[in-house]
Design a protein around this motif. Structure first.
Motif, mmCIF file in Angstrom:
data_model
loop_
_atom_site.group_PDB
_atom_site.id
_atom_site.type_symbol
_atom_site.label_atom_id
_atom_site.label_comp_id
_atom_site.label_asym_id
_atom_site.label_seq_id
_atom_site.Cartn_x
_atom_site.Cartn_y
_atom_site.Cartn_z
ATOM 1 N N ASN A 73 -48.292 -99.758 -33.489
ATOM 2 C CA ASN A 73 -49.176 -100.265 -32.446
ATOM 3 C C ASN A 73 -49.360 -99.255 -31.315
ATOM 4 O OD1 ASN A 73 -50.060 -102.672 -33.471
ATOM 5 N ND2 ASN A 73 -48.522 -103.924 -32.443
ATOM 6 N N GLU A 74 -48.310 -98.495 -31.027
ATOM 7 C CA GLU A 74 -48.445 -97.487 -29.970
ATOM 8 C C GLU A 74 -49.511 -96.468 -30.346
ATOM 9 O OE1 GLU A 74 -44.686 -95.800 -28.890
ATOM 10 O OE2 GLU A 74 -44.130 -97.545 -27.697
ATOM 11 N N LEU B 164 -53.068 -98.234 -30.294
ATOM 12 C CA LEU B 164 -53.565 -98.460 -28.938
ATOM 13 C C LEU B 164 -53.944 -97.140 -28.281
ATOM 14 C CD1 LEU B 164 -54.104 -100.431 -26.622
ATOM 15 C CD2 LEU B 164 -51.716 -100.160 -25.924
ATOM 16 N N ALA C 296 -54.546 -103.093 -30.993
ATOM 17 C CA ALA C 296 -53.198 -103.303 -31.518
ATOM 18 C C ALA C 296 -53.174 -104.623 -32.263
ATOM 19 C CB ALA C 296 -52.166 -103.300 -30.393
ATOM 20 N N ASP D 104 -45.057 -101.253 -37.209
ATOM 21 C CA ASP D 104 -44.618 -100.938 -35.858
ATOM 22 C C ASP D 104 -43.206 -100.379 -35.856
ATOM 23 O OD1 ASP D 104 -45.547 -100.667 -33.357
ATOM 24 O OD2 ASP D 104 -45.278 -102.743 -32.739
ATOM 25 N N CYS E 270 -53.642 -104.796 -25.172
ATOM 26 C CA CYS E 270 -52.394 -104.530 -24.455
ATOM 27 C C CYS E 270 -51.416 -105.686 -24.589
ATOM 28 C CB CYS E 270 -52.679 -104.247 -22.979
ATOM 29 S SG CYS E 270 -53.485 -102.662 -22.696
ATOM 30 N N TYR F 171 -49.855 -105.415 -28.027
ATOM 31 C CA TYR F 171 -48.903 -104.294 -28.031
ATOM 32 C C TYR F 171 -47.607 -104.689 -27.334
ATOM 33 C CZ TYR F 171 -46.746 -100.093 -26.063
ATOM 34 O OH TYR F 171 -45.844 -99.147 -25.652
#
Length: 530
Positions: free
Chosen positions: A375-376, A379, A385, A392, A507, A510
């Protein structure tokens, strides 16, 4: 008076330029090189220009450059009012296409692909569904165009994009008028292959009607939902204390440095070469950082690594770049493939195909996997995400991560130097499932990084650290996990799914996924040896 006469002469000369289209010139340059053949699930030759002609063009370029600089002096402030009008060129979010709706962008891209040899017989480009913005790709079984799609076993060709319609470093190096300059910039290191594509996008956007890429570039978004585009307030509210926050801060600084040291000089050289070739880029405002930020986000949100012979070219493929990502590959209903064809002047083409044993429904949205991305990464690079992302991972920063470099102690500097000497990052990436025995169940690289975090003698490597060292490592891990958990709690908030923005939803997904991973690790860490 002399200045106005020169401008009039230049305009007359441009009016009588040879009428051959830019696309034909581009194809002729392409025909002078042959691409190697290869295929996958995932030498440029240069035309010769007479030296005498280059000398004349070079002299003309110098003259135009000096003329342009002269007109920018205060005493000539009103001679070229178009300079002020062209200021919007430096910010894509303010240009003429910024207000276009997604339907307009989709039609524009479809038309451009068809005009440049693309086959969309089984693909329709339309506005995204479910309240999302942007253009997406859909399976179109009722398309009225002649069906040229081919069956390969149980697979079906949905979309075909010719190699000549792909944007990569070779596209820049084969530019019909600026190829010499691109080649020089690549040779002297001003540009690397990625920056060359970004600068190409900036130049072609500025060239407007003179560019064969105009309608494709006009179909692209003018801003993105990646954190690079967040305001300072959004960053603080949505991501303060997370790894993405630190990465975006570092990214912005790095991009500004690259813009000043690489992009601006490259753009200056290309604009001068364009002047020498009779172009009008010199009449526009100087390059701006917002342009570069747009080109950077466009490149990274669309790039595919296409194998061509022994090379792997990072490329943007119009049309296929509108296919969205699905986290779980088993739900992907499309994939891309490069098909080499030595009989073509562009060396081959890229196709989007359906998977085996999968019949697509008319109107079904097309999805492909961008790879096993956390996800990092999603994003940071794409602006979205998925709370259920099984790819993840949990990234923990070292104990000194929040210390300004200038305030670090000698001890911290020694640890940083030791990690660098061993080719190790300062952070650790922990497995998705927390290890039962903590340190002893981690891979060797992670163990070595953690040992350097806490050991009294960082240069001493041992395959079996003492119980005391293991205890300190577990304490450091618990501290890092606790710090990240606290940071997430400080920015945690509920949002209204109906009125929230795509950025807020991304966000939230995430943060939620990171929070779940941290809670699982904190539970497991309570049983680790102390």
């Amino acid at each position: 008076r002399a200045a106005h006469q020169s401008l009039a002469m230049l305009a007359t000369a441009r009016h009588h330029k040879h009428a051959t289209s830019a696309l034909v010139r581009h194809a002729r340059v392409l025909s002078s090189s042959s691409a190697s053949t290869s295929s996958s699930s995932n030498s440029t030759s240069t035309a010769q220009v007479p030296r005498g002609a280059l000398a004349v063009l070079g002299a003309l370029g110098v003259g135009l450059g000096a003329y342009t600089l002269a007109l920018q002096r205060p005493e000539f402030g009103n001679i070229l009012p178009s300079f002020a009008a062209s200021a919007a060129i430096t910010n894509p979010a303010r240009d003429a296409c910024a207000g276009d709706d997604d339907e307009t962008r989709a039609r524009r891209l479809s038309r451009w692909l068809s005009e440049h040899g693309g086959a969309l017989d089984k693909c329709a480009l339309k506005p995204a569904r479910d309240g999302y913005s942007g253009v997406s790709a859909f399976y179109d079984d009722d398309h009225k165009a002649i069906n040229r799609s081919k069956r390969r076993g149980k697979e079906e060709e949905i979309l075909r994009v010719p190699g000549a319609a792909v944007v990569n470093v070779d596209t820049a190096a084969r530019h019909p008028t600026l190829f010499h300059t691109y080649d020089a910039l690549l040779r002297d290191g001003t540009l690397d292959e990625r920056l060359a594509v970004m600068v190409f996008l900036m130049i072609e956007r500025r060239r407007g009607e003179e560019s064969v890429w105009k309608n494709y570039i006009d179909s692209l978004p003018r801003s993105y939902d990646t954190p690079l585009y967040f305001s300072d307030e959004e960053l603080e509210r949505e991501l303060k204390g997370t790894n993405v926050y630190g990465a975006v801060t570092a990214q912005a600084q790095s991009l500004k440095k690259a813009f000043e040291l690489k992009v601006k000089p490259a753009m200056g050289a290309l604009i001068q070469a364009d002047n020498a070739a009779g172009g009008n880029l010199h009449a526009q405002a100087p390059p701006g950082f917002d342009e570069f930020k747009w080109a950077y986000a466009t490149f990274w949100s669309r790039v595919l690594a296409i194998p061509v012979g022994t090379r792997e070219l990072e490329s943007i493929v119009p049309g296929i770049d509108m296919v969205n990502h699905v986290v779980d590959p088993k739900y992907a209903n499309a994939r891309w493939e490069y098909v080499a064809d030595a009989s073509r002047i562009d060396g081959g083409y890229i196709v989007l195909i359906s998977p085996r044993n999968r019949k697509l429904d008319d109107g079904e949205e097309l999805f492909m996997s961008y790879g096993d991305k956390s996800n990092e990464e999603l994003l940071f690079t794409y602006g979205f995400a998925d709370e259920d992302n099984e790819n993840d991972m949990l990234v923990l920063q070292p104990p000194w991560a929040n210390e300004p470099v200038e305030d670090r102690s000698g001890d911290v500097n020694a640890r940083v130097a030791e990690l660098a000497a061993r080719g190790l990052p300062q952070h650790v990436i922990l497995p998705r499932v927390p290890p039962k025995r903590g340190y002893r169940d981690l891979d060797h690289t992670t163990q070595e990084i953690l040992r350097i975090w806490v050991s009294e003698d960082v240069t001493k490597s041992t395959s079996k650290p003492s119980a005391e060292t293991v205890s300190r490592i577990h304490a450091a891990l618990r501290a890092a996990l606790g710090a990240q958990s606290s940071a997430l709690r400080r920015i945690e908030r509920d949002i209204d799914e109906k009125t929230s923005t795509a950025r807020e939803r991304a966000c939230k997904a995430y943060r939620a996924r990171v929070r779940r991973a941290i809670d699982a690790y904190l539970d497991a860490a309570s049983a680790w040896p102390r």
